[in-house]
Scaffold this motif. Structure first.
Motif, PDB file in Angstrom:
ATOM      1  N   ALA A  55       7.217  12.659 -10.279  1.00 45.95           N
ATOM      2  CA  ALA A  55       8.250  12.224 -11.222  1.00 45.95           C
ATOM      3  C   ALA A  55       7.884  10.919 -11.903  1.00 45.95           C
ATOM      4  N   THR A  56       7.004  10.142 -11.304  1.00 46.13           N
ATOM      5  CA  THR A  56       6.633   8.855 -11.858  1.00 46.13           C
ATOM      6  C   THR A  56       5.460   9.036 -12.817  1.00 46.13           C
ATOM      7  N   PRO A  57       5.585   8.541 -14.066  1.00 43.46           N
ATOM      8  CA  PRO A  57       4.450   8.683 -15.005  1.00 43.46           C
ATOM      9  C   PRO A  57       3.281   7.781 -14.573  1.00 43.46           C
ATOM     10  N   ARG A 101       0.833  -1.209   0.000  1.00 44.66           N
ATOM     11  CA  ARG A 101       0.000   0.000   0.000  1.00 44.66           C
ATOM     12  C   ARG A 101       0.869   1.261   0.000  1.00 44.66           C
ATOM     13  N   GLY A 102       1.977   1.242   0.761  1.00 40.57           N
ATOM     14  CA  GLY A 102       2.862   2.396   0.793  1.00 40.57           C
ATOM     15  C   GLY A 102       3.509   2.654  -0.549  1.00 40.57           C
ATOM     16  N   ALA A 103       3.948   1.592  -1.206  1.00 41.26           N
ATOM     17  CA  ALA A 103       4.564   1.745  -2.532  1.00 41.26           C
ATOM     18  C   ALA A 103       3.540   2.258  -3.534  1.00 41.26           C
ATOM     19  N   ARG A 104       2.319   1.738  -3.470  1.00 44.93           N
ATOM     20  CA  ARG A 104       1.272   2.180  -4.388  1.00 44.93           C
ATOM     21  C   ARG A 104       0.920   3.645  -4.127  1.00 44.93           C
ATOM     22  N   HIS A 105       0.845   4.034  -2.852  1.00 44.63           N
ATOM     23  CA  HIS A 105       0.539   5.421  -2.490  1.00 44.63           C
ATOM     24  C   HIS A 105       1.658   6.358  -2.954  1.00 44.63           C
ATOM     25  N   ARG A 106       2.909   5.931  -2.783  1.00 43.40           N
ATOM     26  CA  ARG A 106       4.051   6.761  -3.188  1.00 43.40           C
ATOM     27  C   ARG A 106       4.060   6.937  -4.705  1.00 43.40           C
ATOM     28  N   ARG A 107       3.770   5.855  -5.445  1.00 45.83           N
ATOM     29  CA  ARG A 107       3.729   5.940  -6.906  1.00 45.83           C
ATOM     30  C   ARG A 107       2.631   6.892  -7.358  1.00 45.83           C
ATOM     31  N   ARG A 108       1.505   6.846  -6.672  1.00 42.75           N
ATOM     32  CA  ARG A 108       0.358   7.675  -7.075  1.00 42.75           C
ATOM     33  C   ARG A 108       0.611   9.142  -6.808  1.00 42.75           C
TER      34      ARG A 108
END
Length: 133
Positions: free
Chosen positions: A129-131, A118-125
């Protein structure tokens, strides 16, 4: 019998002047010493004003000694307390629960994996810088 002395009128229209206390005199003297350190007063001027501050009777007498000086800066704000992020607290609690658990299966690892995912998904969202996919 002598009549009691009437209070000295202060700067407000006919209102009795408030008497200065030792703390008021010390505060004014400290402001004057700070003004010397800032280069706003000479030592001679400061000595003269500090002596007048310690002999002042009323608050308006003290105010007159610092009237030509800028207002002192406000005190600094207390530092903000930072709490550790919630996932870190949960990970520590789950690790302690796993170590204290008599169960053979490390069940908290499932919760840890869920939190990491969940943390990785939240950080990506929320990372600009992440498309977006």
């Amino acid at each position: 019998m002598h009549p009691s002395p009437s209070p000295t009128p202060g700067p407000a229209r006919g209102a009795p002047a408030r008497r200065a206390g030792d703390a008021d005199r010390d505060h004014t003297a400290a402001r004057l010493r700070d003004a010397v350190g800032e280069g706003r007063l000479t030592l001679a001027e400061a000595d003269e004003r500090i002596a007048a501050a310690y002999t002042a009777v009323h608050e308006h007498d003290l105010a007159a000694l610092t009237a030509d000086l800028p207002a002192p800066p406000p005190p600094p704000a207390p530092p903000a307390r930072r709490r550790p992020p919630l996932p870190v607290i949960l990970l520590v609690l789950l690790a302690v629960a796993w170590l204290a658990s008599p169960l053979p299966f490390p069940w908290p690892l499932l919760l840890v994996a869920l939190l990491v995912h969940r943390g990785a998904r939240h950080r990506r969202r929320h990372d600009p810088a992440t498309p977006a996919a």
